[in-house]
Motif scaffolding. Structure first.
Motif, PDB file in Angstrom:
ATOM      1  N   LEU A  70       0.808  -1.225   0.000  1.00  0.00           N
ATOM      2  CA  LEU A  70       0.000   0.000   0.000  1.00  0.00           C
ATOM      3  C   LEU A  70       0.839   1.273   0.000  1.00  0.00           C
ATOM      4  O   LEU A  70       0.441   2.264  -0.642  1.00  0.00           O
ATOM      5  N   PRO A  71       1.994   1.348   0.685  1.00  0.00           N
ATOM      6  CA  PRO A  71       2.850   2.531   0.511  1.00  0.00           C
ATOM      7  C   PRO A  71       3.275   2.739  -0.936  1.00  0.00           C
ATOM      8  O   PRO A  71       3.359   3.874  -1.402  1.00  0.00           O
ATOM      9  N   ILE A  72       3.542   1.640  -1.667  1.00  0.00           N
ATOM     10  CA  ILE A  72       3.871   1.770  -3.088  1.00  0.00           C
ATOM     11  C   ILE A  72       2.677   2.323  -3.851  1.00  0.00           C
ATOM     12  O   ILE A  72       2.813   3.193  -4.723  1.00  0.00           O
ATOM     13  N   VAL A  73       1.488   1.851  -3.526  1.00  0.00           N
ATOM     14  CA  VAL A  73       0.275   2.345  -4.185  1.00  0.00           C
ATOM     15  C   VAL A  73       0.120   3.840  -3.977  1.00  0.00           C
ATOM     16  O   VAL A  73      -0.149   4.598  -4.919  1.00  0.00           O
ATOM     17  N   ARG A  74       0.283   4.295  -2.733  1.00  0.00           N
ATOM     18  CA  ARG A  74       0.129   5.734  -2.468  1.00  0.00           C
ATOM     19  C   ARG A  74       1.213   6.549  -3.169  1.00  0.00           C
ATOM     20  O   ARG A  74       0.938   7.649  -3.668  1.00  0.00           O
ATOM     21  N   GLU A  75       2.441   6.031  -3.218  1.00  0.00           N
ATOM     22  CA  GLU A  75       3.519   6.755  -3.885  1.00  0.00           C
ATOM     23  C   GLU A  75       3.244   6.892  -5.377  1.00  0.00           C
ATOM     24  O   GLU A  75       3.439   7.952  -5.971  1.00  0.00           O
TER      25      GLU A  75
ATOM     26  N   LEU B 265       2.262  10.293  -7.945  1.00  0.00           N
ATOM     27  CA  LEU B 265       2.861  10.638  -9.237  1.00  0.00           C
ATOM     28  C   LEU B 265       1.809  11.081 -10.247  1.00  0.00           C
ATOM     29  O   LEU B 265       2.118  11.824 -11.179  1.00  0.00           O
ATOM     30  N   HIS B 266       0.588  10.615 -10.075  1.00  0.00           N
ATOM     31  CA  HIS B 266      -0.480  10.892 -11.042  1.00  0.00           C
ATOM     32  C   HIS B 266      -1.520  11.869 -10.494  1.00  0.00           C
ATOM     33  O   HIS B 266      -2.641  11.933 -11.015  1.00  0.00           O
ATOM     34  N   ASP B 267      -1.153  12.611  -9.456  1.00  0.00           N
ATOM     35  CA  ASP B 267      -2.106  13.547  -8.830  1.00  0.00           C
ATOM     36  C   ASP B 267      -3.381  12.837  -8.400  1.00  0.00           C
ATOM     37  O   ASP B 267      -4.490  13.393  -8.482  1.00  0.00           O
ATOM     38  N   ALA B 268      -3.243  11.590  -7.978  1.00  0.00           N
ATOM     39  CA  ALA B 268      -4.392  10.784  -7.541  1.00  0.00           C
ATOM     40  C   ALA B 268      -4.337  10.592  -6.030  1.00  0.00           C
ATOM     41  O   ALA B 268      -3.327  10.864  -5.388  1.00  0.00           O
ATOM     42  N   THR B 269      -5.438  10.135  -5.481  1.00  0.00           N
ATOM     43  CA  THR B 269      -5.519   9.863  -4.044  1.00  0.00           C
ATOM     44  C   THR B 269      -5.872   8.397  -3.840  1.00  0.00           C
ATOM     45  O   THR B 269      -6.748   7.847  -4.526  1.00  0.00           O
ATOM     46  N   ALA B 270      -5.180   7.771  -2.882  1.00  0.00           N
ATOM     47  CA  ALA B 270      -5.413   6.355  -2.570  1.00  0.00           C
ATOM     48  C   ALA B 270      -6.007   6.235  -1.171  1.00  0.00           C
ATOM     49  O   ALA B 270      -5.618   6.958  -0.256  1.00  0.00           O
ATOM     50  N   SER B 271      -6.945   5.311  -1.010  1.00  0.00           N
ATOM     51  CA  SER B 271      -7.588   5.117   0.296  1.00  0.00           C
ATOM     52  C   SER B 271      -7.935   3.652   0.468  1.00  0.00           C
ATOM     53  O   SER B 271      -8.079   2.906  -0.516  1.00  0.00           O
ATOM     54  N   LEU B 272      -8.077   3.235   1.728  1.00  0.00           N
ATOM     55  CA  LEU B 272      -8.496   1.883   2.075  1.00  0.00           C
ATOM     56  C   LEU B 272      -9.504   1.991   3.208  1.00  0.00           C
ATOM     57  O   LEU B 272      -9.194   2.565   4.262  1.00  0.00           O
TER      58      LEU B 272
END
Length: 477
Positions: free
Chosen positions: A426-431, A435-442
């Protein structure tokens, strides 16, 4: 700067000499023209025969020069002298001398080793045949011209003996003053500690050097960021690899002490598992380090995220079958375009699917989907990628903690599932999302036990083509 100055000086002298001779020749050529006109006015054609009436006063005008010697003669087109000075050289071929009737031309010759400037004019009568026309020539030595040219050259060259040294001094002073900020900048850089990568202040540097300082500071910022990535990678690798390597060492020692083949086989199986875990951990660490080091947008392309998610999901089908997990894909029904790095987007999806499959027990279910979210303003539309599972779930207070490196949920550490995860997916996902100006959540699955991982991207809209002009406006154009 001395080399170009010393080169330009002789060039300047040569150019000055050329133009000085040209300027000095002009007034004396005009004087020769007048002498030719004086002689020409004394010639007449009577009954087709030339008559030359050159009184002593006219000859005195020609001889009035005290510096140069002046010569004249009147000759036929065949080269016969009618009147004049025999010392004046004849033209090579009088019949071929060019010029219109009454037009004055010039030629250069020598007399007694001295250069001679000769002005000539063709004298005739339209009623007389051209072969019976006359040629009037007046020649003059070049002493006055040389004296005038030398005065012009001296008036230009002599001031240069003052101007050139003064220019050298001024150039040296100007360059030394202009380069002083560079000296100050060099001293500042040399005096810095080796680990000081802070920006260089540009308050005391000239306007021309500020872009250089800004570019240098930007480079130092990139170096600082890369060093931080390397430092974190080394620290993470040293911390996380210590445990699997110690376990691997213990399994090897155990296998060496065993004599029972079955026990040795069991120890080798544990070694195989430990190697897989260490390999997975190293790959995750390398992926995280590479994701943190990505800069610039030169490789950004438009990607159909719906198609990419479908391709990635199909690659995980066999892994899901091995764990007896139902892996599903819900098609968006249309292309979902985003701007991004295809390699890293695939890495993001693979990490989400790997994470979901790891923490979902056998006979569970994992579903991935793409959907659009329409915003209220222009450019606020989003493309949302979701991976939903009915696995072990997550407590609300851990929803942000799981994005920290090496954090393991209590459901995992408590032994609810047997996972080989490293705590880096998940840290890789957020990183990558950053890069793509996106937001990750779980978040916990709202319908049942499990989790929903979501990444929200800015939706890409192709630029609109300009509307064609109306017929009325086209007619006006």
């Amino acid at each position: 700067m001395l080399a170009p100055l010393l080169f330009v000086w002789p060039v300047s002298i040569a150019i000055t000499h050329y133009f000085a001779n040209t300027v000095a020749a002009y007034p004396y050529d005009q004087s020769l023209r007048e002498h030719v006109n004086v002689v020409t006015r004394q010639i007449k054609f009577v009954d087709g025969k030339p008559v030359v009436n050159l009184p002593l006063s006219a000859r005195a005008i020609l001889r009035a020069d005290e510096v140069d010697s002046v010569y004249f003669h009147v000759i036929t087109r065949q080269g016969q002298r009618i009147v004049g000075d025999p010392e004046l050289p004849m033209p090579d071929d009088p019949a071929t001398l060019v010029g219109e009737l009454g037009e004055i031309q010039f030629r250069d010759t020598e007399i007694g080793g001295q250069d001679l400037r000769v002005a000539y004019s063709i004298m005739g009568d339209p009623a007389v045949a051209k072969d019976r026309w006359l040629i009037v020539e007046v020649g003059e030595t070049l002493e006055k011209r040389s004296q005038l040219a030398n005065k012009i050259i001296a008036s230009v060259i002599l001031p240069q003996f003052v101007i050139i040294p003064l220019a050298v001094v001024l150039v040296w002073f100007g360059l030394s003053q202009g380069l002083r900020p560079l000296t100050w900048l060099r001293e500042r850089i040399e005096a810095r500690p080796e680990d000081d990568l802070s920006p260089i202040p540009n308050r005391r540097v000239p306007e021309e050097l500020r872009p250089l300082i800004d570019a240098f500071n930007a480079m130092m910022e990139r170096v600082q960021r890369n060093l931080e990535v390397q430092t974190r990678f080394i620290a993470d690798a040293a911390h996380q690899l210590r445990t699997p390597l110690a376990g691997l060492k213990a399994q090897v020692q155990l296998a060496l002490r065993e004599n029972d083949a079955e026990q040795v086989r069991h120890a080798l199986g544990q070694i195989d598992i430990s190697v897989d875990r260490a390999s997975h951990l190293v790959n995750q660490l390398l992926a995280l380090a590479r994701a943190e080091g990505v800069t610039g947008d030169a490789d950004l392309v438009v990607v159909d995220l719906n198609q990419l998610l479908k391709e990635c999901a199909s690659e995980w089908v066999f892994a899901a079958l091995d764990k007896q997990i139902d892996l599903g894909f819900e098609d968006a029904g249309e292309p979902v375009a985003v701007r991004g790095y295809p390699f890293w987007l695939r890495e993001l999806i693979n990490n989400l699917l790997d994470n979901a499959l790891r923490y979902t027990p056998a006979h569970g279910r994992v579903t991935c989907r793409m959907r659009r979210e329409l915003g209220e303003g222009s450019g606020s539309d989003r493309a949302v990628l979701e991976v939903e599972d009915n696995g072990i779930g997550i407590r609300p207070e851990e929803c942000e903690l799981v994005f920290e490196r090496f954090y393991r949920s209590e459901e995992v550490t408590g032994g609810v599932v047997d996972s080989k995860g490293s705590g880096l997916g998940l840290p890789i996902v957020r990183e990558i999302a950053a890069l793509h100006d996106a937001t990750a959540s779980l978040v916990p699955n709202p319908l049942e036990k499990g989790t929903v991982a979501a990444v929200s991207f800015p939706l890409y809209h192709p630029p609109e083509e300009p509307a064609p002009p109306s017929p009325i406006m086209a007619g006006l154009a």
